[in-house]
Design a protein around this motif. Structure first.
Motif, PDB file in Angstrom:
ATOM      1  N   LYS A 150      -5.938   3.190   3.583  1.00  0.00           N
ATOM      2  CA  LYS A 150      -4.987   4.298   3.726  1.00  0.00           C
ATOM      3  C   LYS A 150      -4.287   4.264   5.078  1.00  0.00           C
ATOM      4  O   LYS A 150      -3.142   4.712   5.210  1.00  0.00           O
ATOM      5  CB  LYS A 150      -5.709   5.638   3.553  1.00  0.00           C
ATOM      6  CG  LYS A 150      -6.259   5.882   2.159  1.00  0.00           C
ATOM      7  CD  LYS A 150      -5.169   6.063   1.129  1.00  0.00           C
ATOM      8  CE  LYS A 150      -5.744   6.389  -0.244  1.00  0.00           C
ATOM      9  NZ  LYS A 150      -4.687   6.558  -1.267  1.00  0.00           N
ATOM     10  N   ASN A 188       0.823  -1.211   0.000  1.00  0.00           N
ATOM     11  CA  ASN A 188       0.000   0.000   0.000  1.00  0.00           C
ATOM     12  C   ASN A 188       0.853   1.256   0.000  1.00  0.00           C
ATOM     13  O   ASN A 188       0.525   2.254  -0.654  1.00  0.00           O
ATOM     14  CB  ASN A 188      -0.926   0.010   1.220  1.00  0.00           C
ATOM     15  CG  ASN A 188      -1.987  -1.072   1.157  1.00  0.00           C
ATOM     16  OD1 ASN A 188      -2.270  -1.604   0.086  1.00  0.00           O
ATOM     17  ND2 ASN A 188      -2.555  -1.420   2.304  1.00  0.00           N
ATOM     18  N   THR A 189       1.956   1.237   0.753  1.00  0.00           N
ATOM     19  CA  THR A 189       2.835   2.406   0.817  1.00  0.00           C
ATOM     20  C   THR A 189       3.447   2.701  -0.548  1.00  0.00           C
ATOM     21  O   THR A 189       3.446   3.851  -1.005  1.00  0.00           O
ATOM     22  CB  THR A 189       3.956   2.178   1.851  1.00  0.00           C
ATOM     23  OG1 THR A 189       3.381   1.980   3.146  1.00  0.00           O
ATOM     24  CG2 THR A 189       4.897   3.382   1.901  1.00  0.00           C
ATOM     25  N   TRP A 212       1.409   6.811  -6.657  1.00  0.00           N
ATOM     26  CA  TRP A 212       0.217   7.510  -7.149  1.00  0.00           C
ATOM     27  C   TRP A 212       0.240   8.973  -6.702  1.00  0.00           C
ATOM     28  O   TRP A 212      -0.120   9.869  -7.465  1.00  0.00           O
ATOM     29  CB  TRP A 212      -1.044   6.813  -6.633  1.00  0.00           C
ATOM     30  CG  TRP A 212      -2.306   7.290  -7.285  1.00  0.00           C
ATOM     31  CD1 TRP A 212      -2.603   7.314  -8.617  1.00  0.00           C
ATOM     32  CD2 TRP A 212      -3.467   7.830  -6.632  1.00  0.00           C
ATOM     33  NE1 TRP A 212      -3.869   7.813  -8.840  1.00  0.00           N
ATOM     34  CE2 TRP A 212      -4.421   8.138  -7.632  1.00  0.00           C
ATOM     35  CE3 TRP A 212      -3.796   8.058  -5.293  1.00  0.00           C
ATOM     36  CZ2 TRP A 212      -5.659   8.685  -7.327  1.00  0.00           C
ATOM     37  CZ3 TRP A 212      -5.039   8.593  -4.995  1.00  0.00           C
ATOM     38  CH2 TRP A 212      -5.957   8.916  -6.010  1.00  0.00           C
ATOM     39  N   GLY A 213       0.681   9.234  -5.479  1.00  0.00           N
ATOM     40  CA  GLY A 213       0.760  10.600  -4.979  1.00  0.00           C
ATOM     41  C   GLY A 213       1.750  11.441  -5.771  1.00  0.00           C
ATOM     42  O   GLY A 213       1.480  12.612  -6.068  1.00  0.00           O
ATOM     43  N   SER A 217      -0.825   2.192   5.469  1.00  0.00           N
ATOM     44  CA  SER A 217       0.145   2.742   4.535  1.00  0.00           C
ATOM     45  C   SER A 217       0.999   3.774   5.256  1.00  0.00           C
ATOM     46  O   SER A 217       0.515   4.469   6.153  1.00  0.00           O
ATOM     47  CB  SER A 217      -0.565   3.374   3.334  1.00  0.00           C
ATOM     48  OG  SER A 217       0.334   4.111   2.530  1.00  0.00           O
ATOM     49  N   VAL A 225       2.407   6.260   3.592  1.00  0.00           N
ATOM     50  CA  VAL A 225       2.602   7.280   2.572  1.00  0.00           C
ATOM     51  C   VAL A 225       2.693   8.681   3.176  1.00  0.00           C
ATOM     52  O   VAL A 225       3.424   9.539   2.652  1.00  0.00           O
ATOM     53  CB  VAL A 225       1.462   7.211   1.527  1.00  0.00           C
ATOM     54  CG1 VAL A 225       0.126   7.638   2.138  1.00  0.00           C
ATOM     55  CG2 VAL A 225       1.797   8.073   0.317  1.00  0.00           C
ATOM     56  N   LEU A 246      -3.504  13.694   1.879  1.00  0.00           N
ATOM     57  CA  LEU A 246      -3.714  12.345   1.384  1.00  0.00           C
ATOM     58  C   LEU A 246      -4.627  12.403   0.166  1.00  0.00           C
ATOM     59  O   LEU A 246      -5.685  13.044   0.206  1.00  0.00           O
ATOM     60  CB  LEU A 246      -4.364  11.497   2.484  1.00  0.00           C
ATOM     61  CG  LEU A 246      -4.241   9.975   2.394  1.00  0.00           C
ATOM     62  CD1 LEU A 246      -2.787   9.555   2.486  1.00  0.00           C
ATOM     63  CD2 LEU A 246      -5.036   9.348   3.544  1.00  0.00           C
ATOM     64  N   GLU A 287       2.359   1.744  -3.549  1.00  0.00           N
ATOM     65  CA  GLU A 287       1.317   2.135  -4.503  1.00  0.00           C
ATOM     66  C   GLU A 287       0.840   3.563  -4.241  1.00  0.00           C
ATOM     67  O   GLU A 287       0.733   4.383  -5.173  1.00  0.00           O
ATOM     68  CB  GLU A 287       0.135   1.164  -4.409  1.00  0.00           C
ATOM     69  CG  GLU A 287      -0.947   1.445  -5.444  1.00  0.00           C
ATOM     70  CD  GLU A 287      -2.114   0.474  -5.337  1.00  0.00           C
ATOM     71  OE1 GLU A 287      -2.491  -0.086  -6.377  1.00  0.00           O
ATOM     72  OE2 GLU A 287      -2.636   0.285  -4.220  1.00  0.00           O
ATOM     73  N   ASP A 288       0.552   3.890  -2.964  1.00  0.00           N
ATOM     74  CA  ASP A 288       0.067   5.228  -2.632  1.00  0.00           C
ATOM     75  C   ASP A 288       1.134   6.288  -2.896  1.00  0.00           C
ATOM     76  O   ASP A 288       0.827   7.398  -3.345  1.00  0.00           O
ATOM     77  CB  ASP A 288      -0.365   5.289  -1.163  1.00  0.00           C
ATOM     78  CG  ASP A 288      -1.635   4.497  -0.896  1.00  0.00           C
ATOM     79  OD1 ASP A 288      -2.322   4.141  -1.876  1.00  0.00           O
ATOM     80  OD2 ASP A 288      -1.949   4.239   0.284  1.00  0.00           O
TER      81      ASP A 288
END
Length: 474
Positions: A352, A202-203, A209-210, A355, A357, A323, A205-206
């Motif tokens: 979220k 998740n980290t 994407w961020g 993660s 992120v 976020l 991917e996020d």
């Protein structure tokens, strides 16, 4: 003045540095303000403004008596100055109207106008406006305009509320709805291993994407995102609507989710309903919400004293991050079952949380600041805001009625100004009511229709929730 406040004042005489986030928010790329409105049940005595500010407001933090100055290296510092309070107090004169609705419109226009105005840099970065005219919501209003460089919503809300008392018993501190952390559960080795893998996936991917959303990928142009360059100079409209916290709690108990899940689901559903009503194709357009987060290591607060206690909430300042949250598309399944928006919100928020992120993004911005400087990071944040469809931010307000110098407070709300987005949604609770503020691009977003769609979404979700057994879960 207390010994601690005296010590802080002496420290500011030596010009302390402005935090990195404070410099981002007061740069050539960004100039962000927080606007708060207190609504009163009775007219205000304007002659009390200076004594109250002198006695209650200025001693809270030296930044309210300081200006930003730039040193030889280009970094900004807080410099203590003498404050002429008359320069910070505005008492507008409205035309005489025969109806409250006319005052409502004039007040809204006035609020929208001051949202676009920049505060002078040669004096402390705040001002108040005393509006002693009736509106549908109040007999008088007090507007605070504060530069975001002074602190985040958590800091400034603490400052504002420390000037207020409980209306029923001024000797008691204001209290707030508790925020209980989820209970930890003993997990097996395989469960822990699975959690670590999910966290890593998740980290990554996020985070990727961020980065794309901040620099390359833009949301589609829709009824809530015009894509206009230079939105900071465009006229805005600031309006509010109210939700019952009891109704939201009822949905929460029926579905077994959190209050944040329900509120987010309502916004997702209401926004898509509005987009569909304006342009049917936009109900499945790419749309992202930028959610502002408080990054302090706190579980909640119970009193104003707790909010201002550095050990309880971390130091004063801007402890925020953002976020990216995708807004679910209004597909056929979600039209027939609006609870899908709540389930989707629950799933997104849960994911979220699994993660890293947010801290990783903070580290990336800090590295960029050290290499390229504050202006480069400010431009990146500006790009992040302008490429998203909306900003969502929220604060927890008091549970009891408040008063300022024995003037009872009927309501309060806040918003952000100065950013490049077409839509900002701000939420604050007060005495069992959620006050939702919509700051919208004027002549582009129909704020009345958007507010109506949000209420429709609440009604649809509440009706659907009441039709299922209470023990049902996703």
């Amino acid at each position: 003045m207390t010994d601690q406040q005296w010590s802080m004042t002496n420290q500011y005489q030596e010009e302390v540095p402005v935090s990195p986030v404070g410099q981002y928010f007061n740069s050539s790329a960004l100039c962000i303000y927080i606007i708060g409105v207190l609504e009163f049940q009775v007219p205000l005595d304007e002659s009390q403004a200076i004594p109250l500010l002198q006695r209650l407001f200025l001693p809270i933090n030296p930044r309210f008596s300081s200006i930003m100055v730039e040193d030889r290296s280009g970094d900004k510092r807080w410099k203590k100055v003498d404050v002429n309070l008359k320069d910070h107090i505005n008492i507008p004169l409205f035309p005489e109207f025969n109806s409250v609705k006319s005052y409502d419109k004039y007040f809204a226009d006035y609020l929208s106008r001051i949202a676009l105005e920049k505060l002078p840099e040669k004096r402390p970065l705040w001002e108040i406006h005393i509006v002693n005219y009736p509106t549908s919501n109040a007999a008088s209003s007090l507007i605070f305009k504060l530069h975001h460089a002074l602190g985040d919503g958590y800091s400034l809300m603490g400052a504002l509320l420390s000037c207020l008392q409980r209306a029923d018993d001024p000797s008691l501190s204001l209290s707030f709805p508790s925020v209980k952390p989820s209970k930890s559960v003993n997990k097996s080795f395989f469960s822990k291993f699975s959690t670590i893998l999910s966290l890593a996936y998740n980290t990554i991917e996020d985070f990727w994407w961020g980065i794309m959303k901040s620099s390359v990928t833009e949301d589609d142009e829709t009824p809530i995102r015009s894509g206009f360059k230079g939105m900071e100079t465009r006229p805005v409209t600031i309006s509010t609507t109210e939700f019952s916290l009891e109704q939201i709690k009822l949905i929460k108990s029926r579905l077994g989710v959190t209050i944040n899940d329900v509120i987010t689901g309502i916004f997702f559903c209401g926004i898509r309903l509005y987009m569909q009503e304006i342009n049917n194709e936009s109900r499945v357009a790419n749309c992202t919400a930028l959610v502002l987060l408080n990054t302090r290591d706190v579980e909640g607060y119970q009193s104003v004293d707790d909010m201002l206690n550095a050990k309880a909430r971390g130091p004063w300042g801007n402890h925020i991050s953002f976020l990216h949250v995708p807004v679910p598309k209004l597909e056929n399944g979600r039209i027939s079952n609006p609870l899908e928006f709540v389930w989707e919100a629950h799933s997104i928020i849960k994911r979220k949380k699994q993660s890293l992120v947010v801290p990783l993004t903070g580290m990336l911005l800090d590295i960029e600041r050290k290499i390229k400087g504050h202006e480069a990071v400010a431009k990146r944040i500006h790009g992040t805001l302008s490429r998203s469809s909306m900003v969502i931010t929220n604060l927890i307000g008091p549970s009891q009625p408040m008063s300022l110098a024995n003037y009872p407070v009927k309501g309060l709300y806040f918003t952000l100004a100065g950013g490049p987005e077409s839509l900002v949604i701000s939420i604050i609770s007060y005495m069992g009511v959620l006050r939702v503020t919509l700051k919208t691009e004027k002549h582009f977003i129909n704020e009345d229709k958007l507010s109506s769609c949000l209420k429709t979404a609440l009604e649809m979700i509440l009706k659907a929730a009441m039709e299922i057994p209470q023990q049902t879960r996703s």
